[in-house]
Write a protein that holds these residues in place. Structure first.
Motif, short mmCIF file in Angstrom:
data_model
loop_
_atom_site.label_atom_id
_atom_site.label_comp_id
_atom_site.label_asym_id
_atom_site.label_seq_id
_atom_site.Cartn_x
_atom_site.Cartn_y
_atom_site.Cartn_z
N ILE A 79 -13.10 7.44 2.72
CA ILE A 79 -12.54 8.78 2.89
C ILE A 79 -11.77 9.18 1.65
CG2 ILE A 79 -10.95 10.18 4.25
CD1 ILE A 79 -11.52 8.39 6.64
N PRO A 80 -12.08 10.34 1.04
CA PRO A 80 -11.33 10.78 -0.14
C PRO A 80 -9.85 10.97 0.17
CG PRO A 80 -13.36 12.04 0.11
CD PRO A 80 -13.20 11.25 1.37
N GLY A 81 -9.02 10.68 -0.83
CA GLY A 81 -7.57 10.79 -0.66
C GLY A 81 -6.87 10.78 -2.00
N PRO A 82 -5.65 10.27 -2.05
CA PRO A 82 -4.86 10.32 -3.29
C PRO A 82 -5.19 9.22 -4.29
CG PRO A 82 -3.57 9.34 -1.53
CD PRO A 82 -4.86 9.80 -0.90
N ARG A 83 -6.12 8.34 -3.97
CA ARG A 83 -6.43 7.22 -4.86
C ARG A 83 -6.88 7.72 -6.22
NH1 ARG A 83 -9.82 1.82 -3.25
NH2 ARG A 83 -9.69 0.75 -5.28
N LEU A 84 -6.25 7.19 -7.26
CA LEU A 84 -6.62 7.51 -8.64
C LEU A 84 -7.68 6.53 -9.13
CD1 LEU A 84 -3.06 8.08 -10.15
CD2 LEU A 84 -4.84 9.82 -9.98
N LEU A 85 -8.72 7.03 -9.75
CA LEU A 85 -9.73 6.16 -10.32
C LEU A 85 -9.24 5.60 -11.65
CD1 LEU A 85 -13.03 8.09 -9.54
CD2 LEU A 85 -11.87 6.32 -8.20
N LYS A 86 -9.53 4.30 -11.86
CA LYS A 86 -9.08 3.60 -13.05
C LYS A 86 -10.28 3.09 -13.85
CE LYS A 86 -6.84 0.39 -10.92
NZ LYS A 86 -7.35 0.70 -9.56
N PRO A 87 -10.11 2.90 -15.16
CA PRO A 87 -11.21 2.34 -15.96
C PRO A 87 -11.71 1.03 -15.35
CG PRO A 87 -9.45 3.11 -17.38
CD PRO A 87 -8.92 3.20 -15.99
N GLY A 88 -13.02 0.91 -15.26
CA GLY A 88 -13.63 -0.28 -14.71
C GLY A 88 -13.92 -0.22 -13.24
N ASP A 89 -13.38 0.78 -12.52
CA ASP A 89 -13.67 0.91 -11.10
C ASP A 89 -15.15 1.18 -10.88
OD1 ASP A 89 -11.11 0.53 -10.08
OD2 ASP A 89 -10.64 2.67 -9.94
N LEU A 90 -15.68 0.59 -9.82
CA LEU A 90 -17.04 0.89 -9.38
C LEU A 90 -16.96 1.90 -8.25
CD1 LEU A 90 -20.08 0.54 -9.14
CD2 LEU A 90 -19.69 -1.63 -7.93
N VAL A 91 -17.56 3.07 -8.44
CA VAL A 91 -17.44 4.18 -7.50
C VAL A 91 -18.81 4.53 -6.92
CG1 VAL A 91 -16.65 6.55 -7.19
CG2 VAL A 91 -15.55 5.10 -8.89
N SER A 92 -18.90 4.52 -5.60
CA SER A 92 -20.13 4.92 -4.91
C SER A 92 -19.88 6.26 -4.22
CB SER A 92 -20.55 3.87 -3.89
OG SER A 92 -20.85 2.64 -4.53
#
Length: 250
Positions: A79-92
C-alpha cells in the motif's frame, strides 16, 4: 466459467492495455531516490484518469490506492504511503485500469538507481525473462501447464523460487477472472488454450524461499525469510497468430 473474448472485446482490451503501459512508463521514470510511494500513487491516479480510465485497484475489496508499490522483501500488494525510496531499493509496481468496460493489468520491478549486488540484479532479470518464457507458451493448442512449467523451470534453474500463494489470472470485464494461471506446474496438463482467451501472466519470484506472509494491513505480502522479491506481469490475448501483449510498456 471461462469467457472467451470477441474481436471487439480485444480492441477494447487493447485500449485498456495501452493506458496501463503508458502510465507504467511514467511510473518507471518517477522512481528516484527521495520520492514516496504515496507520490507514485498520485502519478498513477492522475495518469489513468487523464487517459479516460478508471483505477481498477482503488476500492477493490477495500484497497485504498490506485497502484500497488512493493519494496524489497514485499512481494505484492504494497500500500502506498510515506515511505521514501532509497538508492538500491528494489521496487515492484503493479497497475490496473478499466477503459470502455475492460481491464488491463501489468507490473514491473526496477531498482532505485543501481542494484545493491549482482544477485539482486539477476533476480530482476530472470523474473522478467520468466514472464516472456510463459508468454511464449501461450498459444492455441497448448495447455495452461505449459505456461506454468516454463516460468517455474526458468526461475528454479537460476536458484530462485516461485511464489505459490499468489498466481496469475484471467482478465477481461473484471480484473480477476477464470482461469487461475499458476507460476508453477507440469507441462502438458491443465486447460486447453483457445482463441479469445485473455490472461494475466505474472511471475512473483523470491531470492530465497517461496513462503510468504500477509501483513497486519491485510494486504502487503512479504517474503517469510525477508529475502528480495521481484514481480513482472502482462495482460495477453491468445489467438491463432499467437499471444499478443496488450500492456506493453512504452
Amino acid at each position: 466459467m471461462i469467457e472467451l473474448k470477441s474481436a471487439r472485446d480485444r480492441e477494447k482490451m487493447r485500449r485498456a492495455g495501452r493506458v496501463v503501459g503508458e502510465v507504467l512508463a511514467e511510473l518507471r521514470a518517477a522512481v528516484k531516490p527521495g520520492i514516496t510511494t504515496r507520490e507514485l500513487d498520485h502519478v498513477a491516479d492522475r495518469g489513468i484518469k487523464a487517459r479516460g480510465g478508471i483505477p481498477v485497484f482503488k476500492g477493490y475489496h477495500g484497497y485504498p490506492a490506485s497502484v500497488c508499490v512493493s519494496v524489497n522483501d514485499q512481494v505484492v500488494h504494497g500500500i502506498p504511503g510515506p515511505r521514501l525510496l532509497k538508492p538500491g531499493d528494489l521496487v515492484s509496481i503493479d497497475l490496473g485500469a478499466t477503459v470502455d468496460g475492460f481491464v488491463g493489468d501489468a507490473a514491473f520491478s526496477t531498482f532505485v538507481g543501481e542494484p545493491p549486488d549482482e544477485r539482486a540484479a539477476e533476480l530482476v532479470r530472470v523474473t522478467e525473462e520468466a514472464l516472456y518464457r510463459g508468454i511464449e507458451q501461450a498459444r492455441v493448442g497448448q495447455r495452461l501447464g505449459d505456461i506454468s512449467a516454463a516460468v517455474q523451470q526458468h526461475v528454479e534453474s537460476h536458484g530462485f523460487s516461485v511464489v505459490r500463494d499468489f498466481v496469475g489470472h484471467g482478465v477481461g470485464r473484471q480484473m480477476h477472472e477464470e482461469p487461475q494461471v499458476p507460476n508453477y506446474g507440469t507441462a502438458g496438463r491443465g486447460l486447453l488454450l483457445k482463441p479469445g482467451l485473455a490472461i494475466a501472466i505474472e511471475p512473483m519470484v523470491n531470492l530465497g524461499g517461496y513462503a510468504v506472509d500477509v501483513g497486519d494491513d491485510g494486504w502487503t505480502v512479504t517474503t517469510r525469510d525477508h529475502s528480495l522479491s521481484a514481480h513482472f506481469e502482462h495482460t495477453i490475448f491468445i489467438d491463432d497468430d499467437g499471444p499478443e501483449i496488450l500492456t506493453a510498456i512504452s
